[in-house]
Design an enzyme around this catalytic site. Sequence first.
Site, mmCIF file in Angstrom:
data_model
loop_
_atom_site.group_PDB
_atom_site.id
_atom_site.type_symbol
_atom_site.label_atom_id
_atom_site.label_comp_id
_atom_site.label_asym_id
_atom_site.label_seq_id
_atom_site.Cartn_x
_atom_site.Cartn_y
_atom_site.Cartn_z
ATOM 1 N N GLY A 18 0.828 -1.200 0.000
ATOM 2 C CA GLY A 18 0.000 0.000 0.000
ATOM 3 C C GLY A 18 0.860 1.246 0.000
ATOM 4 O O GLY A 18 1.721 1.415 0.857
ATOM 5 N N GLY A 20 -0.201 4.496 0.207
ATOM 6 C CA GLY A 20 -0.917 5.683 0.665
ATOM 7 C C GLY A 20 0.003 6.483 1.584
ATOM 8 O O GLY A 20 1.225 6.354 1.518
ATOM 9 N N PHE A 21 -0.580 7.307 2.434
ATOM 10 C CA PHE A 21 0.239 8.137 3.307
ATOM 11 C C PHE A 21 1.144 7.300 4.204
ATOM 12 O O PHE A 21 2.321 7.606 4.370
ATOM 13 C CB PHE A 21 -0.648 9.042 4.171
ATOM 14 N N VAL A 86 -1.920 -7.753 -3.523
ATOM 15 C CA VAL A 86 -1.641 -8.836 -2.580
ATOM 16 C C VAL A 86 -2.943 -9.583 -2.321
ATOM 17 O O VAL A 86 -3.926 -8.995 -1.871
ATOM 18 C CB VAL A 86 -1.049 -8.289 -1.263
ATOM 19 N N GLU A 178 -17.336 18.010 2.380
ATOM 20 C CA GLU A 178 -16.512 18.662 1.359
ATOM 21 C C GLU A 178 -17.089 18.464 -0.040
ATOM 22 O O GLU A 178 -17.100 19.387 -0.858
ATOM 23 C CB GLU A 178 -15.067 18.163 1.456
ATOM 24 N N GLN A 333 -2.780 12.401 8.821
ATOM 25 C CA GLN A 333 -1.702 12.660 9.779
ATOM 26 C C GLN A 333 -1.270 11.414 10.558
ATOM 27 O O GLN A 333 -0.093 11.072 10.572
ATOM 28 C CB GLN A 333 -2.119 13.795 10.734
#
Lengths: 464, 464
Positions: A18, A20-21, A86, A178, A333
């Site tokens: 993965g 991502g962040f 995976v 949003e 975060q």
Amino acid sequence: MQASELTATRRPRVVVVGAGFAGINAAQRLGKLAVDVTVIDKTNHHTFQPLLYQVALAVLSPGDIAQPIRRILSGHDNIEILMDEVRDVDARAQKLLLGSGTDVIYDYLILATGSTHSYFAHPEWEKVAPGLKMLEDATEIRRRVLLAFELAERQMVEKGSHPPLQFVIVGGGPTGVELAGAISDISRLYMQKDFRHIDPKSAKVLILEGSPHVLAAYPQDLQDSAVRQLNEINVQVRTNAKVTDVQPGYVMVGDPPNAEKIESVCTLWAAGVKASPLGKALADSLGDPAILDRRGCVIVDGHLNPKGHPEIFLCGDLAHYEENGKLVPGVAQPAMQMGNYAAERIGLLVSNPAAAQRQKDFHYFDKGDMATIGRKAAVARIAWPFKAHWSGFMAWLTWLTVHIFFLIGFRNRLSVFRSWAYTYIRFRDGVRLIVGSQDLPGWDALTKEDVVKKEGDTEVVVKS
Amino acid sequence: MQASELTATRRPRVVVVGAGFAGINAAQRLGKLAVDVTVIDKTNHHTFQPLLYQVALAVLSPGDIAQPIRRILSGHDNIEILMDEVRDVDARAQKLLLGSGTDVIYDYLILATGSTHSYFAHPEWEKVAPGLKMLEDATEIRRRVLLAFELAERQMVEKGSHPPLQFVIVGGGPTGVELAGAISDISRLYMQKDFRHIDPKSAKVLILEGSPHVLAAYPQDLQDSAVRQLNEINVQVRTNAKVTDVQPGYVMVGDPPNAEKIESVCTLWAAGVKASPLGKALADSLGDPAILDRRGCVIVDGHLNPKGHPEIFLCGDLAHYEENGKLVPGVAQPAMQMGNYAAERIGLLVSNPAAAQRQKDFHYFDKGDMATIGRKAAVARIAWPFKAHWSGFMAWLTWLTVHIFFLIGFRNRLSVFRSWAYTYIRFRDGVRLIVGSQDLPGWDALTKEDVVKKEGDTEVVVKS
């Protein structure tokens, strides 16, 4: 030292699943350590998810918020990247089974495949109401929202009427809020001069939230402010609204016989969280279903390991980590911080086991949360460097600044900055391209029901 | 004067079908005249087709070269836009049948729906070898080209070998040459640090051209120069190469029993021209098949009308117009000029029939042609403001300047300029995103045949 000496003894292999962040941050740190790294992702790019809604509503281009994983990590010779999926984990043999059929062996494993939307055990709703997790989703949502206006204009020319342009968003978390704000923006601000027969400003946006409050993770004053700011830009919010059916053209709220039918020209999904299936694959491999929480996330200890497996790390949305009895939220975060922590810990385990023994537990350094409500409005819970609750324009400016700074890659930052300047100052959105088919689920059904007609200068809804 | 007075007498209705170069230019001019205009296009955007290959090869974003039609024409209150497909023409009743089922009546009709690639009566080849006409095509080609490198890297990790990365382009016209140059660029320049196991520079590009020359519309010296410049960047050109079959993983050249099999990890189509089906619809409606040429384009007179129909105009690729016995080519410049001419003529017919009588025939003002051959190389036949044949860097600079100036819309121009500066000066391509599935037609077949293995520092092809 020659390259051959470096590779003479096999270095520990860290596999990061993965990008991502969490995964990207882990990989960037691991790139500086004496380990060999394999990053596996089913796409070739890292997506800056917090701005995905801006791609969906045509403010930004996909290229503005996504970067090839190879580009981000190209400076690290010890990192190889596989575009693959995976399929399964074999924790005992320390290997992963890939979609292409091969195995990958690991010494350390970082699982960071995140989460997806939960359709409340109704996967068939996804076709009608797409969620927003990947670039492909953003393009599809953009297509549907813009197409609704195009089809309304067309119908007005051809039949003198069109169905009410009501957009329904299921879920009042940050994504729902949003998306709602951005749809309102596009209909109120950016298409004023574009249509001859419909009034884009007549579009309505409705948020259906199952719980008593939108933005559940925010303090009450910001929740209230968010609702006020949403109302000001023509977005209605219904809380305690339990969605019981999603069909092309409408959504049902509440249980029969009191169920209410809400027409929708385009329904978007921003509700529920379901862990990536790799969580369950890991639990199965460990023979321990108790490591999963209700959403399928893997419960981890202070080192981000599942019980008894110090070589496996869970990071980001896929990890269930509680600090002082409170779940660390599934946002960018903590994911970044977890990725960093896991990489740092692997570095210690490899090179300095004594220091690893002394390493403190993971701690989420909470800087706050922000959600925009269209152009010029937002809510911000600021936790660092000072504590404050901000609403409105000030919160929006803070959001703007923070996001310009945190976007990965200089190129993207410049491009996003320019797009925002253009959009927010000159009221023109940049990339209002419809790509794909002209089909909008439910449109045909809707055109047989209530319609909007022009009477003089105003549009009125006519009940059929 | 009040608005009601203006609309008291019905103004002539001009319907423009197709919002390419011809349609957009016609509409912009008609927007200033005392007519009502309906623009119909099946997409919502105008595409700057000459740069589509740069979207395909990840230099530019779709948003850089496409603009919403509504945006371009938003300043003209007399223009309405319909996102719809024209299914049929009824020239006698002066109406069009739209895909959505309604009719549109016209007083004047401009047909500018262009052309598409011809697959030599083998439409089934299109799935294997996509052409490059629309944004969707560009994204699909990008996906396939980039995926080939990803799959090769993956296979190298998993099996220690990969099929030769040979890209085959059918057709050596400007599109074929520009695609070939751009694929060569991406493999030689922009991915150097990105892969650990394959050498992207080992990729080969092969152009198969059926006629004796590439760039048939160019003078011989530029054709020869183009081949030299292509060879320098590792692109091979085979002329007189008749493609007789296109299958996943390979292309057949020549007729049996002497047919030759050429392996291809990704085949792209840039050959043949076939008119939009509206040409045939018009001929059927007029009961006059003789107005069509071999490609299905409509033969027009000096006013761009088909025989006997001064109210119908054909513009751009769909028009077959000969000047001094020479066919006006199907590129952007004549399309724009035809659109302008048709609009101007309609203006005269409406307001000043006497002047319309005196109007001169359409004349193609030829400024020249250009085709890039990767970064820093090109061929340019300059016909205005002076005559010259340029090759190499100078031609490329000319191309760069002209294209920056001719891109519609200030926003796009800035964005493209930045992307080019970034790409050509810093050797980084901007938007190398793979969107969609991980399937590459033919990959599985190829992996069973010849493979490339690493022997020390070099890659060798091993015959199976």
